[in-house]
Design a protein around this motif. Sequence first.
Motif, PDB file in Angstrom:
ATOM      1  N   ALA A 198       0.678  -1.288   0.112  1.00  0.00           N
ATOM      2  CA  ALA A 198      -0.081  -0.093   0.031  1.00  0.00           C
ATOM      3  C   ALA A 198       0.893   1.130  -0.207  1.00  0.00           C
ATOM      4  O   ALA A 198       1.984   1.378   0.500  1.00  0.00           O
ATOM      5  CB  ALA A 198      -0.902   0.144   1.200  1.00  0.00           C
ATOM      6  N   THR A 199       0.308   2.384  -0.646  1.00  0.00           N
ATOM      7  CA  THR A 199       1.125   3.565  -0.631  1.00  0.00           C
ATOM      8  C   THR A 199       0.690   3.975   0.576  1.00  0.00           C
ATOM      9  O   THR A 199      -0.230   3.769   1.077  1.00  0.00           O
ATOM     10  CB  THR A 199       0.769   4.416  -1.817  1.00  0.00           C
ATOM     11  OG1 THR A 199      -0.609   4.618  -1.842  1.00  0.00           O
ATOM     12  CG2 THR A 199       1.236   3.863  -3.168  1.00  0.00           C
ATOM     13  N   ALA A 200       1.772   5.249   1.112  1.00  0.00           N
ATOM     14  CA  ALA A 200       1.304   5.866   2.325  1.00  0.00           C
ATOM     15  C   ALA A 200       2.171   7.091   2.386  1.00  0.00           C
ATOM     16  O   ALA A 200       2.962   7.328   1.133  1.00  0.00           O
ATOM     17  CB  ALA A 200       1.922   4.839   3.633  1.00  0.00           C
ATOM     18  N   THR A 201       1.948   8.290   3.226  1.00  0.00           N
ATOM     19  CA  THR A 201       2.876   9.351   3.141  1.00  0.00           C
ATOM     20  C   THR A 201       3.351   9.525   4.589  1.00  0.00           C
ATOM     21  O   THR A 201       2.595   8.784   5.535  1.00  0.00           O
ATOM     22  CB  THR A 201       2.051  10.472   2.806  1.00  0.00           C
ATOM     23  OG1 THR A 201       0.844  10.615   3.711  1.00  0.00           O
ATOM     24  CG2 THR A 201       1.525  10.485   1.363  1.00  0.00           C
ATOM     25  N   ASP A 202       4.366  10.145   4.685  1.00  0.00           N
ATOM     26  CA  ASP A 202       5.044  10.345   6.030  1.00  0.00           C
ATOM     27  C   ASP A 202       5.479  11.815   6.302  1.00  0.00           C
ATOM     28  O   ASP A 202       6.418  12.231   5.452  1.00  0.00           O
ATOM     29  CB  ASP A 202       6.111   9.386   5.948  1.00  0.00           C
ATOM     30  CG  ASP A 202       6.806   9.355   7.337  1.00  0.00           C
ATOM     31  OD1 ASP A 202       7.153  10.138   8.289  1.00  0.00           O
ATOM     32  OD2 ASP A 202       7.181   8.278   7.786  1.00  0.00           O
ATOM     33  N   THR A 203       4.902  12.576   7.162  1.00  0.00           N
ATOM     34  CA  THR A 203       5.192  13.929   7.427  1.00  0.00           C
ATOM     35  C   THR A 203       6.185  13.986   8.613  1.00  0.00           C
ATOM     36  O   THR A 203       7.058  14.817   8.801  1.00  0.00           O
ATOM     37  CB  THR A 203       4.093  14.950   7.477  1.00  0.00           C
ATOM     38  OG1 THR A 203       3.154  14.849   6.292  1.00  0.00           O
ATOM     39  CG2 THR A 203       4.402  16.108   7.419  1.00  0.00           C
ATOM     40  N   GLY A 204       5.603  13.406   9.731  1.00  0.00           N
ATOM     41  CA  GLY A 204       6.456  13.115  10.794  1.00  0.00           C
ATOM     42  C   GLY A 204       6.654  11.774  11.590  1.00  0.00           C
ATOM     43  O   GLY A 204       6.992  11.562  12.782  1.00  0.00           O
ATOM     44  N   GLY A 205       6.265  10.930  10.604  1.00  0.00           N
ATOM     45  CA  GLY A 205       6.339   9.200  11.010  1.00  0.00           C
ATOM     46  C   GLY A 205       5.151   8.615  10.557  1.00  0.00           C
ATOM     47  O   GLY A 205       5.105   7.515  10.897  1.00  0.00           O
ATOM     48  N   SER A 206       4.352   9.183   9.750  1.00  0.00           N
ATOM     49  CA  SER A 206       3.023   8.467   9.319  1.00  0.00           C
ATOM     50  C   SER A 206       3.063   7.362   8.523  1.00  0.00           C
ATOM     51  O   SER A 206       2.121   6.718   8.374  1.00  0.00           O
ATOM     52  CB  SER A 206       2.327   9.603   8.524  1.00  0.00           C
ATOM     53  OG  SER A 206       1.652  10.512   9.490  1.00  0.00           O
TER      54      SER A 206
END
Lengths: 101, 492
Positions: B169-177
């Motif tokens: 799955a794709t995901a995104t991470d701004t501070g650890g997400s």
Amino acid sequence: MPEADAVALTETDLKRLASLARLRLESSELVVLKDQLGGVLDLVDQLQAVDTRGVEPLAHALDLELPLREDVVTEVNRREQFQSMSPQVESGLYLVPKVIE
Amino acid sequence: MDLLNTSLRQLAAALRERRISSRELASAYLDRIDGLDSRLNAFITVDPERTLKQADLADERLSQGRGEALTGIPIAHKDIFCTQGWLTTCGSKMLSNFVAPYDAHVIEKFAAAGALILGKTNMDEFAMGSSNETSFYGPVKNPWDLRKVPGGSSGGSAAAVAARLAPAATATDTGGSIRQPAALCGVSGIKPTYGLVSRYGMIAYASSLDQGGVIAPGAEDLALVLNTMVGFDARDATSIGRPAEDYTALLGQPLRGLRIGLPREYFSTGVSADVSRAIEESLAEYKRLGAVLVEVTLPHSALSVPVYYVLAPAEASSNLARYDGVRYGWRAARYGDLTDMYERTRAEGFGPEVKRRILTGTYVLSRGYYDAYYLQAQRVRRLISNDFKEAFARCDVIMGPASPTVAFNLGEKTSDPVQMYLSDIFTISVNLAGLPGLSIPAGFGSGGLPVGLQLIGNHFNEGRLLQVAHQYQQATDWHRRVPSLDRTGETA
């Protein structure tokens, strides 16, 4: 530079912030938010104690060179499709409440 | 096909050799979602008809022998990525009616590779949260224990992969997400170097920190997906143009002589005993694999949380100003003048955490406070980044826990934002410095809940990080463990 002990946020401050952010807050929300934002501001106030004299602010982690592209139109006109997603459109215009009498 | 224990590489080989069709594979995952997701709430949108139509196209391509690494593979996408013709909500009521009119760059790349969209995964509203409890669509449950949070903000992606409702799955991470939910759900997740994955069509939260990445069971799976996801895109001003890299290239190389830096600050206070024990054991495994442990120091790391909670809300308050009820998204039903329309629309469309961050951002950017908060935070951000530069002079990779505890109870931290923010204490500094970070399953802590080991590399060292993760996964099988969700009904 004002002292950042403005942590004791008042309801008046909060209402002003909400107005700047265009957020309507109910009075029931104000009390909880005041405490929660106070907690967040206490947390970020730790930064005041750090000696950063002579340190350049870092806006982006990598020293990026901004690329240039050809000065040509790349967007296609999808006005109708985009406007079809709007809550209210008429004759190709986005409708909002009257701002000038 | 055993969906619980087949890697992406094996799935792709089965598809290319026509031992299984893409339609069969997609149907198998859609059936699992249908059977199990009512308990997990990992997906916001599933559209079997569309997915199967894509599968038929992939089968056609495969039958012509034009299959690539991901052709015919169903991939779930965090609902932050715009997918043309699909509902794209970002976990918010504000976008609960938003059907994206275009594809994110990442989605275009998967489409070109012949991958299928398996569905859109649940997430914290606008990616703001560490437990998936801020989603307008309700919290995601941790597949290892339905009373626990999956982590956030990519909790839906992590839970879906953990329960094997998706092979990746794709995901995104701004501070650890990516890393924190991967850790809490017992799967692998990578946040690449800032700028490697285009932000075009990835709904913005804090643009100087946001980075797309992947969650999958193992490091090899991550490498395969990353090969497709990474690439320059002129529509993202901070996209980095680099020659294409094969992230699987180094996977098989041994780790002899690898220098692992252990930041003193990540092993001192605030880490629960069960997490510490699992991390120590995984470090012992690395020693057996030939690595050398080196003590390093990141003296400003404790300041990463306060720096983040100035910079991210500041950027968010600006980015989210676009939601005004005029062009798309939610608009209040009743309002008076224009300002009232804006204020009611935003009051109704945003949840409490988003409002808190918008207000925090408005505060730190307001006249008189800009220097004291925003500029000061940017200065400390440089100190944090410099700490890493010094540490990487002494080691090849930095390791530590991804999260100070295993998954916590649903509802446990929702009333205390600061406690919630501290869940990301080990992950945030990596975003501030723009470095690549990985979390891999490293055993289990209390309650039989997964522990994640965080690997941090220098800029553009994704290939090395994936090798370091993969070699560990050749010697251990934590990443192959699957929660017993479908066997016992309730795991709790």
